[in-house]
Design a protein around this motif. Structure first.
Motif, PDB file in Angstrom:
ATOM      1  N   SER A 277       0.834  -1.206   0.000  1.00  7.80           N
ATOM      2  CA  SER A 277       0.000   0.000   0.000  1.00  7.80           C
ATOM      3  C   SER A 277       0.868   1.255   0.000  1.00  7.80           C
ATOM      4  O   SER A 277       0.439   2.310  -0.485  1.00  7.80           O
ATOM      5  CB  SER A 277      -0.928   0.010   1.222  1.00  7.80           C
ATOM      6  N   ALA A 278       2.093   1.151   0.535  1.00  7.18           N
ATOM      7  CA  ALA A 278       3.002   2.295   0.537  1.00  7.18           C
ATOM      8  C   ALA A 278       3.618   2.529  -0.840  1.00  7.18           C
ATOM      9  O   ALA A 278       4.158   3.604  -1.103  1.00  7.18           O
ATOM     10  CB  ALA A 278       4.108   2.096   1.570  1.00  7.18           C
ATOM     11  N   ALA A 279       3.547   1.522  -1.711  1.00  8.83           N
ATOM     12  CA  ALA A 279       4.156   1.652  -3.042  1.00  8.83           C
ATOM     13  C   ALA A 279       3.308   2.484  -3.985  1.00  8.83           C
ATOM     14  O   ALA A 279       3.748   2.845  -5.073  1.00  8.83           O
ATOM     15  CB  ALA A 279       4.385   0.263  -3.640  1.00  8.83           C
ATOM     16  N   ALA A 280       2.084   2.821  -3.557  1.00 12.34           N
ATOM     17  CA  ALA A 280       1.171   3.509  -4.461  1.00 12.34           C
ATOM     18  C   ALA A 280       1.572   4.959  -4.725  1.00 12.34           C
ATOM     19  O   ALA A 280       1.192   5.536  -5.733  1.00 12.34           O
ATOM     20  CB  ALA A 280      -0.247   3.463  -3.899  1.00 12.34           C
ATOM     21  N   GLY A 281       2.340   5.575  -3.838  1.00 18.29           N
ATOM     22  CA  GLY A 281       2.731   6.965  -4.033  1.00 18.29           C
ATOM     23  C   GLY A 281       4.239   7.131  -4.013  1.00 18.29           C
ATOM     24  O   GLY A 281       4.975   6.166  -3.884  1.00 18.29           O
ATOM     25  N   ASP A 282       4.681   8.367  -4.149  1.00 20.51           N
ATOM     26  CA  ASP A 282       6.115   8.645  -4.164  1.00 20.51           C
ATOM     27  C   ASP A 282       6.645   9.060  -2.791  1.00 20.51           C
ATOM     28  O   ASP A 282       7.851   9.089  -2.580  1.00 20.51           O
ATOM     29  CB  ASP A 282       6.427   9.765  -5.167  1.00 20.51           C
ATOM     30  N   ALA A 283       5.766   9.401  -1.871  1.00 19.45           N
ATOM     31  CA  ALA A 283       6.199   9.958  -0.590  1.00 19.45           C
ATOM     32  C   ALA A 283       6.388   8.868   0.452  1.00 19.45           C
ATOM     33  O   ALA A 283       5.923   7.732   0.303  1.00 19.45           O
ATOM     34  CB  ALA A 283       5.176  10.974  -0.092  1.00 19.45           C
ATOM     35  N   HIS A 308      12.564   3.469  -6.886  1.00 19.83           N
ATOM     36  CA  HIS A 308      12.307   3.315  -8.311  1.00 19.83           C
ATOM     37  C   HIS A 308      13.524   2.725  -9.028  1.00 19.83           C
ATOM     38  O   HIS A 308      14.657   2.885  -8.593  1.00 19.83           O
ATOM     39  CB  HIS A 308      11.938   4.661  -8.938  1.00 19.83           C
ATOM     40  N   GLY A 309      13.254   2.085 -10.152  1.00 17.57           N
ATOM     41  CA  GLY A 309      14.304   1.553 -10.990  1.00 17.57           C
ATOM     42  C   GLY A 309      14.366   2.303 -12.305  1.00 17.57           C
ATOM     43  O   GLY A 309      13.971   3.466 -12.398  1.00 17.57           O
ATOM     44  N   ALA A 310      14.840   1.611 -13.313  1.00 14.53           N
ATOM     45  CA  ALA A 310      14.959   2.228 -14.636  1.00 14.53           C
ATOM     46  C   ALA A 310      13.592   2.682 -15.128  1.00 14.53           C
ATOM     47  O   ALA A 310      12.587   1.992 -14.960  1.00 14.53           O
ATOM     48  CB  ALA A 310      15.568   1.226 -15.616  1.00 14.53           C
ATOM     49  N   GLY A 311      13.555   3.867 -15.724  1.00 12.85           N
ATOM     50  CA  GLY A 311      12.314   4.394 -16.250  1.00 12.85           C
ATOM     51  C   GLY A 311      11.375   4.969 -15.209  1.00 12.85           C
ATOM     52  O   GLY A 311      10.231   5.300 -15.526  1.00 12.85           O
ATOM     53  N   GLY A 312      11.847   5.060 -13.955  1.00 10.02           N
ATOM     54  CA  GLY A 312      11.010   5.633 -12.909  1.00 10.02           C
ATOM     55  C   GLY A 312       9.950   4.705 -12.367  1.00 10.02           C
ATOM     56  O   GLY A 312       9.085   5.133 -11.595  1.00 10.02           O
ATOM     57  N   ARG A 313       9.982   3.431 -12.736  1.00 15.53           N
ATOM     58  CA  ARG A 313       8.974   2.479 -12.261  1.00 15.53           C
ATOM     59  C   ARG A 313       9.284   2.051 -10.826  1.00 15.53           C
ATOM     60  O   ARG A 313      10.432   1.792 -10.469  1.00 15.53           O
ATOM     61  CB  ARG A 313       8.966   1.251 -13.177  1.00 15.53           C
ATOM     62  N   ALA A 343      17.397   2.919  -5.101  1.00 18.56           N
ATOM     63  CA  ALA A 343      16.989   3.309  -6.471  1.00 18.56           C
ATOM     64  C   ALA A 343      18.204   3.349  -7.394  1.00 18.56           C
ATOM     65  O   ALA A 343      18.120   2.927  -8.551  1.00 18.56           O
ATOM     66  CB  ALA A 343      16.289   4.673  -6.425  1.00 18.56           C
ATOM     67  N   ARG A 344      19.328   3.836  -6.870  1.00 16.75           N
ATOM     68  CA  ARG A 344      20.557   3.850  -7.701  1.00 16.75           C
ATOM     69  C   ARG A 344      21.040   2.423  -7.958  1.00 16.75           C
ATOM     70  O   ARG A 344      21.517   2.101  -9.041  1.00 16.75           O
ATOM     71  CB  ARG A 344      21.637   4.668  -7.015  1.00 16.75           C
ATOM     72  N   LEU A 345      20.899   1.555  -6.954  1.00 16.62           N
ATOM     73  CA  LEU A 345      21.309   0.163  -7.109  1.00 16.62           C
ATOM     74  C   LEU A 345      20.467  -0.551  -8.162  1.00 16.62           C
ATOM     75  O   LEU A 345      20.992  -1.332  -8.972  1.00 16.62           O
ATOM     76  CB  LEU A 345      21.176  -0.562  -5.756  1.00 16.62           C
ATOM     77  N   MET A 346      19.168  -0.274  -8.162  1.00 19.15           N
ATOM     78  CA  MET A 346      18.249  -0.990  -9.047  1.00 19.15           C
ATOM     79  C   MET A 346      18.100  -0.319 -10.406  1.00 19.15           C
ATOM     80  O   MET A 346      17.446  -0.864 -11.295  1.00 19.15           O
ATOM     81  CB  MET A 346      16.865  -1.096  -8.388  1.00 19.15           C
ATOM     82  N   GLY A 347      18.657   0.899 -10.546  1.00 17.23           N
ATOM     83  CA  GLY A 347      18.479   1.648 -11.786  1.00 17.23           C
ATOM     84  C   GLY A 347      19.243   1.073 -12.965  1.00 17.23           C
ATOM     85  O   GLY A 347      20.109   0.257 -12.829  1.00 17.23           O
TER      86      GLY A 347
END
Length: 347
Positions: A277-283, A308-313, A343-347
């Motif tokens: 449920s926390a994944a639904a937003g950016d905050a 987030h990973g590549a492409g902002g997903r 995010a940098r690791l998964m990007g």
């Protein structure tokens, strides 16, 4: 739980006293009394302070335990503090370096996630959590090890070197030669493919007659792929590190709450749904106590943020779980920084 009143509804005097009570409680887990506040430099008499604390209690922001004349914040009060009064404390250079070091240690992605989560746990004095979707591993090999009549261990080695095992049921008459034949075929034919790709390849090979397998080995190949595909699609990967940090000196006086919290962590599917449920937003999301039914008994808080990973997903959620009296001002920015690092690791 009803919403906390807007911070603007409190007088300057009430806001000051409320903030001091919350700060004192979060520092040591103990109720704060009017006498200690008067001695801390407030230019008010203990009687005047008690009057304001009574007003805050009537608003549902403070509570008075039966064992003490002091007050402590309610979950409603903590929500007001977090949303309207908290001043964030950014992680130190050493803390940031430790999180980045553990994330960049190399190896399979899940090992890096686990190491980073352990670092977050140690620095926050909470249990660390990270959830990512079950990855579509590319196969290096799949083998079968007999365990006894009617059972075998399916061993999957991924291209990144990670190894997973599953116990699977077999027909009672299946022999060792079928295990070897199926394993040899799968390792030779399916290496480099994902499970979904491997399933399609096997189906096509069998339909075209290219898979020189007897009936028992053919059945075993299908069973082996099914046990991995079904398990992989059923739930995300949830990594929990540092549960022992939840049992501190203050918690020793409330062992029932700690037991409830550890039981919550054992129910990983419920925790995964909360993080989802926390994944639904950016905050960053902050769940305090009974605001979430999962923690109604244990009185716990979760701070979680998607990364987030590549492409902002969105590819995962990282956070911590601890008692409601955790140091929000310090831990929230630490979770934010960890999310940025992952995010940098998964990007």
């Amino acid at each position: 739980m009803s919403a906390a009143p807007p911070i603007t509804e409190l007088s300057d005097r009430a806001r000051d006293i409320f903030r001091r009570v919350v700060d004192g409680y979060l520092a040591n887990g103990l109720p704060v009394g009017s006498k200690s506040l008067a001695q801390a430099g407030l230019s008010l008499s203990p009687a005047s302070i008690r009057s304001v604390m009574q007003e805050l209690e009537e608003r549902g922001l403070l509570a008075s335990p039966h064992t003490s004349a002091g007050r402590l914040p309610t979950e409603r009060g903590l929500r007001l503090f977090v949303d309207g009064m908290m001043q964030a404390l950014e992680p130190s250079a050493d803390e940031r370096a430790e999180i980045e070091r553990r994330a960049g240690a190399g190896g399979p992605v899940e090992e890096a996630l686990a190491a980073t989560t352990a670092a977050l746990s140690g620095l926050s004095a909470c249990a660390g959590l990270v959830m990512v979707p079950k990855r579509e591993a590319r196969l290096r090999s799949i083998g079968f090890v007999p365990l006894g009549p009617g059972q075998a261990l399916a061993v999957l080695v991924s291209a990144d070197g990670s190894v997973e095992n599953r116990v699977m049921a077999l027909p009672p008459d299946m022999g060792l030669s079928a295990l070897a034949e199926a394993g040899n075929y799968m390792s030779a034919t399916l290496s480099g493919l994902t499970l979904a790709e491997a399933s399609r390849r096997v189906e096509q090979d069998l339909a075209d007659g290219r898979a020189a397998l007897d009936g028992a080995a053919r059945d075993l190949v299908a069973r082996g792929l099914a046990v991995w595909s079904e398990d992989g699609g059923r739930r995300p990967v949830l990594i929990v590190r540092g549960q022992g940090r939840l049992i501190d000196v203050a918690a020793a006086a409330d062992l029932e709450r700690v037991r409830d919290l550890l039981d919550d962590l054992d129910g990983k599917q419920d925790i995964a749904q909360l993080l989802d449920s926390a994944a639904a937003g950016d905050a960053t999301r902050i769940f305090i106590g009974a605001e979430n039914n999962l923690f109604a008994l244990s009185g716990s808080s979760v701070i979680a943020r998607p990364f987030h990973g590549a492409g902002g997903r969105v590819v995962g959620v990282v956070g911590v779980i601890g008692p409601t009296r955790l140091n929000y001002a310090r831990v929230v920015p630490m979770v934010d920084f960890t999310a940025a690092t992952l995010a940098r690791l998964m990007g």
